[in-house]
Design an enzyme around this catalytic site. Structure first.
Site, mmCIF file in Angstrom:
data_model
loop_
_atom_site.group_PDB
_atom_site.id
_atom_site.type_symbol
_atom_site.label_atom_id
_atom_site.label_comp_id
_atom_site.label_asym_id
_atom_site.label_seq_id
_atom_site.Cartn_x
_atom_site.Cartn_y
_atom_site.Cartn_z
ATOM 1 N N CYS A 148 1.133 -1.220 0.448
ATOM 2 C CA CYS A 148 0.150 0.068 -0.388
ATOM 3 C C CYS A 148 1.183 1.214 -0.185
ATOM 4 O O CYS A 148 1.558 1.143 -0.732
ATOM 5 C CB CYS A 148 -1.175 -0.106 0.816
ATOM 6 S SG CYS A 148 -2.372 1.583 1.327
ATOM 7 N N HIS B 178 -3.515 -5.992 1.308
ATOM 8 C CA HIS B 178 -3.117 -5.819 2.268
ATOM 9 C C HIS B 178 -2.629 -7.642 3.409
ATOM 10 O O HIS B 178 -3.704 -8.075 3.386
ATOM 11 C CB HIS B 178 -3.278 -5.232 3.026
ATOM 12 C CG HIS B 178 -3.468 -3.873 3.208
ATOM 13 N ND1 HIS B 178 -2.284 -2.773 3.550
ATOM 14 C CD2 HIS B 178 -4.053 -2.797 2.502
ATOM 15 C CE1 HIS B 178 -2.319 -1.690 3.349
ATOM 16 N NE2 HIS B 178 -3.555 -1.388 3.149
ATOM 17 N N GLU C 140 -1.042 -8.316 4.207
ATOM 18 C CA GLU C 140 -1.492 -9.151 6.394
ATOM 19 C C GLU C 140 -3.007 -8.888 6.791
ATOM 20 O O GLU C 140 -2.168 -9.241 7.836
ATOM 21 C CB GLU C 140 0.085 -7.913 5.909
ATOM 22 C CG GLU C 140 -0.872 -6.155 7.103
ATOM 23 C CD GLU C 140 -0.865 -5.843 5.794
ATOM 24 O OE1 GLU C 140 -0.879 -6.172 4.526
ATOM 25 O OE2 GLU C 140 -0.921 -4.374 5.854
#
Lengths: 80, 222
Positions: B86, B196, B198
């Protein structure tokens, strides 16, 4: 010395913000407006020996930070 | 493998990234502040997401000129793995470590949702846990994720297998050219992506499709 830097999107690079502004101008009744492009202006004061020195310093600032030359063009104006 | 998470003022996804790296790698990552000029001896450097310097000037532009970036550039040149997610992706493009630029979303809207990604190149240190063409879920949350490169650069990126992920099945949320969601550098040891991974690593997240990326980057795969 004073410098003014104008940063504009390169031709052909999509400018959705310019399009939104154009649409809003139309909404206000401004007809016949087209090709609105949004840019940025930076005004700076630079310690320099002469206009040429100032231009060279500001040019370097443009390529290293003020403009992203992948998508943007810039122009520099120097005044006393 | 040891990892480091680089923190700039204005990031807000650093804790998610630290948690993911520790959960998958088993070792707590080192946190490195942006004003430092050196990196610890690690195998993976991660720049997480957020809004460094409030996206002033251009997203990632100010952070890309921070002191730590020179150290990251040197590590990347030596072959160390560098991952930007990002805002981290925006910072890596602004720093010239990755080709292209991330512009304002074509819709002018912040997008926050789950998209589908197609794994384009599964033959790299980051993506070998997937198979080429595999479709995975991944959340996105950004305002400036519209990937752009001039046509020569785009041809080069496509021709060199530098496209890591594409938005699949009509889920392109931002107008990115060629549906590009993530790109590698030429050597494939630097990866940047807008989604994302994660935030999708365990059942509590609603899925774990992001896990394989970190497992690969941290050498937790066979």
């Amino acid at each position: 010395m004073k410098a003014r830097v104008v940063v504009t999107l390169k031709p052909g690079v999509l400018d959705p913000q310019g399009q939104a502004i154009e649409g809003s101008l139309g909404g206000l009744g401004f007809t016949g407006v087209s090709a609105v492009r949004q840019g940025k202006i930076f005004d700076l004061e630079v310690d320099a020996t002469d206009a040429e020195d100032a231009r060279s310093k500001v040019d370097s600032m443009c390529t290293r930070l003020l403009a992203n030359t992948v998508i943007e063009n810039y122009s520099v104006e120097i005044s006393e | 493998m040891k990892s480091a998470v680089v923190v700039f003022p204005g990031l807000n996804r650093d804790r998610d990234m630290l948690a993911a790296l520790e959960s998958i790698g088993g070792i707590p990552p080192v946190t490195v502040w942006h004003k430092e000029t050196g990196l610890p001896d690690v195998d993976l450097v991660v720049i997480p997401g957020g809004f460094s310097y409030g996206d002033y000037l251009r997203a990632g532009a100010i952070a890309a000129r921070s002191p730590i970036m020179q150290a990251i550039r040197e590590k990347a040149d030596q072959g160390t793995r560098v991952l930007g997610v990002c805002n981290g992706f925006q910072i890596l493009t602004e720093a010239g470590l990755l080709p292209g630029v991330l512009m304002r979303n074509a819709s002018l809207r912040f997008v926050c949702k789950t998209v589908r990604l197609k794994v384009e190149n599964a033959d790299t240190a980051f993506t070998r846990g997937y198979s080429a063409g595999q479709i995975i879920d991944c959340p996105v949350a950004h305002h400036d994720g519209n990937y752009f490169a001039d046509s020569d650069t785009l041809d080069r990126v496509e021709g060199n297998g530098q496209v890591a992920f594409r938005y699949a099945e009509g889920t392109n949320p931002n107008g990115s050219l060629n549906d590009i969601a993530g790109v590698f550098n030429e050597a494939k040891n630097v990866l940047g992506l807008m989604p994302h991974p994660e935030n999708l690593i365990e059942a509590a997240h609603g899925g774990s499709d992001g896990r394989a990326l970190f497992a690969a980057a941290l050498d937790q795969v066979a």
